[in-house]
Design a protein around this motif. Structure first.
Motif, PDB file in Angstrom:
ATOM      1  N   THR A 100       0.795  -1.158   0.124  1.00  0.00           N
ATOM      2  CA  THR A 100       0.064   0.130  -0.133  1.00  0.00           C
ATOM      3  C   THR A 100       0.870   1.231  -0.046  1.00  0.00           C
ATOM      4  N   GLY A 101       1.592   1.535   0.917  1.00  0.00           N
ATOM      5  CA  GLY A 101       2.741   2.554   0.798  1.00  0.00           C
ATOM      6  C   GLY A 101       3.465   2.664  -0.367  1.00  0.00           C
ATOM      7  N   THR A 102       4.024   1.510  -1.155  1.00  0.00           N
ATOM      8  CA  THR A 102       4.507   1.391  -2.330  1.00  0.00           C
ATOM      9  C   THR A 102       3.708   2.228  -3.446  1.00  0.00           C
ATOM     10  N   LEU A 103       2.458   1.458  -3.394  1.00  0.00           N
ATOM     11  CA  LEU A 103       1.521   2.056  -4.402  1.00  0.00           C
ATOM     12  C   LEU A 103       1.036   3.600  -4.260  1.00  0.00           C
ATOM     13  N   ALA A 104       0.946   4.073  -3.131  1.00  0.00           N
ATOM     14  CA  ALA A 104       0.618   5.230  -2.707  1.00  0.00           C
ATOM     15  C   ALA A 104       1.977   6.187  -3.284  1.00  0.00           C
ATOM     16  N   GLY A 105       3.138   5.932  -3.113  1.00  0.00           N
ATOM     17  CA  GLY A 105       4.076   6.657  -3.368  1.00  0.00           C
ATOM     18  C   GLY A 105       4.246   6.983  -4.802  1.00  0.00           C
ATOM     19  N   VAL A 106       3.946   5.738  -5.599  1.00  0.00           N
ATOM     20  CA  VAL A 106       4.117   5.928  -6.879  1.00  0.00           C
ATOM     21  C   VAL A 106       2.940   6.590  -7.661  1.00  0.00           C
ATOM     22  N   ILE A 107       1.505   6.502  -6.834  1.00  0.00           N
ATOM     23  CA  ILE A 107       0.524   7.477  -7.420  1.00  0.00           C
ATOM     24  C   ILE A 107       1.112   8.977  -7.184  1.00  0.00           C
ATOM     25  N   ASP A 108       1.522   9.054  -6.045  1.00  0.00           N
ATOM     26  CA  ASP A 108       2.026  10.624  -5.924  1.00  0.00           C
ATOM     27  C   ASP A 108       2.727  11.144  -6.771  1.00  0.00           C
ATOM     28  N   LEU A 109       3.957  10.367  -6.975  1.00  0.00           N
ATOM     29  CA  LEU A 109       4.902  10.722  -8.053  1.00  0.00           C
ATOM     30  C   LEU A 109       4.402  11.018  -9.447  1.00  0.00           C
ATOM     31  N   ALA A 110       3.476   9.967  -9.849  1.00  0.00           N
ATOM     32  CA  ALA A 110       2.941   9.924 -11.090  1.00  0.00           C
ATOM     33  C   ALA A 110       1.722  11.223 -11.289  1.00  0.00           C
ATOM     34  N   VAL A 111       1.070  11.360 -10.179  1.00  0.00           N
ATOM     35  CA  VAL A 111       0.008  12.549 -10.414  1.00  0.00           C
ATOM     36  C   VAL A 111       0.888  13.810 -10.297  1.00  0.00           C
ATOM     37  N   ASP A 112       1.820  14.087  -9.650  1.00  0.00           N
ATOM     38  CA  ASP A 112       2.696  15.237  -9.718  1.00  0.00           C
ATOM     39  C   ASP A 112       3.203  15.683 -11.051  1.00  0.00           C
ATOM     40  N   TRP A 113       3.749  14.576 -11.657  1.00  0.00           N
ATOM     41  CA  TRP A 113       4.535  14.844 -12.990  1.00  0.00           C
ATOM     42  C   TRP A 113       3.310  14.860 -14.073  1.00  0.00           C
ATOM     43  N   MET A 114       2.056  14.190 -14.077  1.00  0.00           N
ATOM     44  CA  MET A 114       1.211  14.553 -15.212  1.00  0.00           C
ATOM     45  C   MET A 114       0.271  15.579 -15.130  1.00  0.00           C
ATOM     46  N   THR A 115       0.079  15.934 -13.843  1.00  0.00           N
ATOM     47  CA  THR A 115      -0.558  17.225 -13.669  1.00  0.00           C
ATOM     48  C   THR A 115       0.157  18.344 -14.128  1.00  0.00           C
ATOM     49  N   ASP A 116       1.644  18.375 -13.873  1.00  0.00           N
ATOM     50  CA  ASP A 116       2.370  19.388 -14.428  1.00  0.00           C
ATOM     51  C   ASP A 116       2.434  19.292 -16.184  1.00  0.00           C
ATOM     52  N   LEU A 117       2.250  18.212 -16.651  1.00  0.00           N
ATOM     53  CA  LEU A 117       2.460  18.043 -17.951  1.00  0.00           C
ATOM     54  C   LEU A 117       1.187  18.635 -18.809  1.00  0.00           C
ATOM     55  N   LYS A 118       0.407  18.882 -17.998  1.00  0.00           N
ATOM     56  CA  LYS A 118      -0.634  19.742 -18.838  1.00  0.00           C
ATOM     57  C   LYS A 118      -0.386  21.103 -19.049  1.00  0.00           C
ATOM     58  N   GLU A 119       0.462  21.732 -18.379  1.00  0.00           N
ATOM     59  CA  GLU A 119       1.176  22.990 -18.441  1.00  0.00           C
ATOM     60  C   GLU A 119       2.249  23.265 -19.259  1.00  0.00           C
ATOM     61  N   GLY A 120       3.450  22.192 -19.130  1.00  0.00           N
ATOM     62  CA  GLY A 120       4.507  22.249 -19.859  1.00  0.00           C
ATOM     63  C   GLY A 120       5.491  20.841 -19.566  1.00  0.00           C
ATOM     64  N   VAL A 121       6.737  20.961 -19.892  1.00  0.00           N
ATOM     65  CA  VAL A 121       7.462  19.861 -19.880  1.00  0.00           C
ATOM     66  C   VAL A 121       8.897  20.259 -19.640  1.00  0.00           C
ATOM     67  N   CYS A 122       9.759  19.448 -18.889  1.00  0.00           N
ATOM     68  CA  CYS A 122      10.960  19.568 -18.397  1.00  0.00           C
ATOM     69  C   CYS A 122      12.081  19.102 -19.506  1.00  0.00           C
ATOM     70  N   LEU A 123      12.813  19.960 -20.006  1.00  0.00           N
ATOM     71  CA  LEU A 123      13.663  19.510 -21.322  1.00  0.00           C
ATOM     72  C   LEU A 123      15.033  18.700 -20.814  1.00  0.00           C
ATOM     73  N   SER A 124      15.293  19.029 -19.604  1.00  0.00           N
ATOM     74  CA  SER A 124      16.572  18.110 -19.087  1.00  0.00           C
ATOM     75  C   SER A 124      16.180  16.677 -18.756  1.00  0.00           C
ATOM     76  N   ALA A 125      14.980  16.490 -18.290  1.00  0.00           N
ATOM     77  CA  ALA A 125      14.434  15.000 -18.228  1.00  0.00           C
ATOM     78  C   ALA A 125      12.978  15.067 -18.318  1.00  0.00           C
ATOM     79  N   PHE A 126      12.217  14.569 -19.329  1.00  0.00           N
ATOM     80  CA  PHE A 126      10.803  14.742 -19.449  1.00  0.00           C
ATOM     81  C   PHE A 126       9.989  14.095 -18.343  1.00  0.00           C
ATOM     82  N   TYR A 127      10.682  13.288 -17.549  1.00  0.00           N
ATOM     83  CA  TYR A 127       9.888  12.875 -16.485  1.00  0.00           C
ATOM     84  C   TYR A 127       9.934  13.316 -15.005  1.00  0.00           C
ATOM     85  N   TYR A 128      10.440  14.582 -15.178  1.00  0.00           N
ATOM     86  CA  TYR A 128      10.486  15.654 -13.916  1.00  0.00           C
ATOM     87  C   TYR A 128       9.314  16.260 -14.145  1.00  0.00           C
ATOM     88  N   SER A 129       8.666  16.494 -12.713  1.00  0.00           N
ATOM     89  CA  SER A 129       7.792  17.639 -12.698  1.00  0.00           C
ATOM     90  C   SER A 129       8.434  19.007 -12.637  1.00  0.00           C
TER      91      SER A 129
END
Length: 780
Positions: A100-129
């Protein structure tokens, strides 16, 4: 003497072949489930959408434990097996907490990145928020810490221009497009692969923990799809949260690990103890509140919560919190995004606005429940329910179009709550902290005095007022759609916005009118009197309490969020007030209302039954109905039994001496009867359709050699079914069903069977007494 000992000698002979004690064999209770532990492929322990028998499950576990204890004295190997069995519960809790803790951490990281993806992208590493991108940049300054060359908005990346009307329109269009894409993927995955992955999941979890069977609701596919689509749904910007669905995800993890241990996989009662602990782990990682998670499971979700489950829930919540802390998804060593610490005490006069926020929370809870239930009922009864994908797309489009122009609705709801909770320190750059500073001020950073509001604060107040109206309306239509959707975060956002507005108003009144009698005693000029962020936190608790009707667990969750015990009294005042106000308009919270809407057979412990009806008014059969389907103890053939099973869908059948006397002997479960006959046909010679089925204690005698072999099924007969008389008050019957978790109760008069009352009959009668549609109880 031999004649008198004959039955006991027979019992010894039978016991030697079955492994039961002679006394158990005599009473028909020895090892009842031995030959039923391996069900036939087409026969399950309980049918889908049926209720478990809590007493039977408890008895089975007691027999299993007694057998293990007895065997552990025979050899060291059996002793080791008994120790492993005893520790299996803690192993399951450990596995649940880690996953449960692992899935919650993965969900938090993924949500953080994909929410920011709606506004822009990181050129140095696309998977960064956005935040991670600027952390890693060497060109980021403190004043412009949200801006760095590595992070580019879509308009700047495509056209080279970051300012101007064209860039704004392009960013606006791509924001809406990304939101529509995320929500379309979420609803499509749910509809195709796991229909049970939609919604919050807490109403169904409450129903399952009360003993109801919903096969597939906690399955592997549901776990996988719920995890993926939860990220997509939250990232789309819809007015929903991930906290409620995380409870569903945690319970799916619990169900998954239950299948690894026969102790839990073969006993539905024990399985529900594990699921109660899993729900605590879900709330623990959702809010970073292990103690609050345990109390939430105890107060809001669980139906049966023994002391042993309390310790294991605490352990699972602890492991889940440790695992999430190790992943550190927000990079600040905190378990949630909106963790805050306040440094100013509160004063007694502030209880008045705190209680007013509690009143607002209760009114908002009532408005939301009534509006949302009306909309969900309309969805179920009109063409709207046939087009779930279209509904999600339309609501997402409206949300994205209206949210983008306002910076407080454009960002994720968790970030909004974090900003509203924060106290204005010297380093804050938010509009909410645009106060007019005194150039002669020289105070510590944590003790900034109250100051007059600047233009940024007044601008933020207007934007927050519009955001409040937007959130109130759109959340009513969002909760209940065919995507994962939690309610905790949107409710907290509504309360936090209202609380921050009230907090700023009180702060400015205290600054400009410090000579008023209400401020004179505790707010001197130049003092730091009022903390607007505290008002936001109290408002969030009030609105969440008004919607869910939580009290104790809510206060504990909120003070675990803030890290301070000092603010328990304001939180308690707001939570109790909101519950009182909301209860004045209706006793049911949002989860109980959805349980009623879906017709789940849930007997709420908090409901009161005060009507003066009797068991005879509720029992079946009624006068206009056919007689009760029963079996006789020594005159029913195998063919009669198979026909009865084929023609009816009852969970079990009363066994009587004869149809004329109708003297009750016991009760036999449908599933055990089915398996016993199939087993006898395969393994016992001479059992045919014309064989007579005996439930008597003595061995049946074959009259002639040509007669078919009789079938004795005494061992599957429950000789102590729960019975009440026909004049028992229904208030007592309802209490019995609640506290013992019964499936059915037989009604007798002087030992003569009159009828039967099932859980469904009780629920229908309660609905009828409250002037509701009794046919709304859909399941057995």
């Amino acid at each position: 003497l031999l004649v008198s000992l004959h039955p006991y000698l027979l019992a010894i002979a039978r016991a030697s072949s079955t492994g039961a004690t002679p006394s158990e064999e005599m009473n028909g209770t020895g090892n009842l489930m031995d030959f039923l532990d391996e069900p036939f492929p087409d026969v399950s322990t309980y049918e889908d959408f049926h209720t478990i028998d809590w007493l039977r499950e408890k008895s089975r576990d007691t027999d299993r434990h007694r057998k293990i204890t007895t065997k552990s004295k025979e050899s060291y190997w059996e002793l080791i097996k008994s120790l492993l069995d005893a520790w299996s519960g803690w192993v399951v809790m450990l596995l649940i907490g880690m996953l449960t803790g692992t899935l919650a951490g993965v969900i938090d990281l993924a949500v953080d990145w994909m929410t920011d993806l709606k506004e822009g992208v990181c050129l140095s590493a696309f998977y960064y928020s956005h935040e991670q991108c600027c952390w890693t940049s060497n060109e980021t300054t403190f004043d412009d810490r949200d801006k760095c060359p590595q992070w580019q908005k879509w308009a700047e990346l495509m056209t080279g221009h970051s300012e101007g009307a064209g860039a704004y329109v392009l960013n606006y269009f791509l924001y809406v497009l990304w939101a529509l894409l995320f929500s379309f993927l979420a609803v499509s995955l749910v509809r195709v692969f796991a229909p049970y992955a939609c919604g919050s999941g807490i109403p169904e979890i409450k129903t399952i923990l009360s003993g109801f069977i919903i096969r597939g609701y906690l399955g592997k596919w549901t776990l996988l799809i719920k995890t993926v689509t939860l990220v997509l749904a939250v990232s789309s910007g819809l007015s929903l949260g991930k906290e409620g669905p995380l409870v569903h995800v945690a319970c799916c993890c619990g169900n998954l690990f239950c299948s690894l241990f026969s102790k839990y996989s073969k006993n539905e009662g024990k399985r529900r103890e594990v699921l109660s602990a899993a729900a605590a782990a879900g709330v623990s990682v959702a809010f970073g509140a292990p103690i609050g998670g345990v109390l939430f499971s105890l107060e809001e979700v669980s139906y049966y919560f023994p002391l042993k489950t309390l310790w294991r829930s605490f352990f699972a919540a602890l492991v889940a919190a440790f695992t999430l802390r190790a992943i550190n998804p927000f990079g600040n060593s905190r378990l949630v995004l909106f963790y805050v610490e306040y440094h100013t005490p509160w004063y007694m006069a502030e209880l008045v606005p705190f209680i007013l926020l509690g009143v607002f929370g209760g009114l908002w809870g009532t408005l939301f429940i009534r509006g949302n239930i009306a909309w969900c009922r309309r969805r179920k009864t009109t063409l709207l329910g046939k087009y779930p994908v279209l509904e999600v797309i339309v609501i997402t489009g409206i949300t994205a179009v209206l949210a983008f122009p306002n910076p407080y609705t454009r960002r994720s709801t968790s970030e909004l709550i974090s900003e509203l909770f924060n106290d204005c320190g010297a380093l804050e750059s938010s509009q909410l902290c645009d106060y007019v500073n005194n150039p002669n001020m020289s105070r510590p950073v944590d003790d900034i005095p109250d100051r007059p509001a600047g233009p940024g604060v007044y601008s933020a107040l207007w934007q927050l007022a519009l955001a409040l109206i937007f959130k109130i309306v759109i959340t009513i239509f969002t909760f209940g759609m065919k995507i994962p959707s939690g309610l905790f975060i949107p409710s907290m956002a509504v309360g936090a916005i209202a609380g921050r507005i009230v907090g700023i108003a009180v702060e400015q009144m205290a600054y400009h009118h410090h000579d008023w009698i209400i401020f004179k005693n505790w707010c001197r000029p130049g003092a730091d009197c009022v903390t607007p962020g505290l008002y936001a936190m109290v408002g969030a608790a009030a609105c969440l309490g008004g919607v869910t009707r939580m009290t104790v667990s809510l206060v504990v969750i909120m003070f675990e969020l803030t890290g301070g015990l000092e603010y328990i009294v304001p939180l308690m005042a707001a939570a109790v007030t909101s519950k009182w106000v909301a209860d004045a308009f209706g006793k049911e919270g949002i989860y109980e209302s959805h349980i009623q809407l879906n017709g789940y057979p849930y007997l709420d412990v908090r409901d009161e039954f005060t009507h003066r009806t009797l068991a005879t008014d509720v029992m079946r059969p009624r006068r206009s109905e056919p007689p009760l389907a029963v079996l006789t103890q020594d005159s029913t053939t195998v063919e009669d039994v198979e026909t009865l099973i084929k023609d009816t869908d009852y969970n079990g059948f009363p066994v009587v001496v004869s149809r004329e006397s109708e003297r009750l002997i016991g009760f036999v479960q449908r599933r055990e009867l089915t398996v016993a006959i199939k087993t006898a046909r395969q393994k016992q010679d001479g059992v045919v359709s014309s064989s007579v089925v005996y439930f008597t204690e003595d061995n049946p005698q074959v009259a002639e050699a040509c007669d078919p072999q009789p079938l004795k099924l005494r061992r599957i007969l429950n000789l102590s079914p729960f019975t009440v008389t026909d004049h028992t008050p229904m208030e007592t019957v309802v209490d019995i069903f609640r506290k013992l978790g019964l499936r059915q109760c037989l009604v007798t008069r002087s030992g003569r069977l009159l009828g039967i009352i099932t859980k469904k009959d009780v629920l229908r009668h309660m609905a009828q007494m409250m002037n509701q549609d009794p046919e709304s109880i859909m399941f057995n």
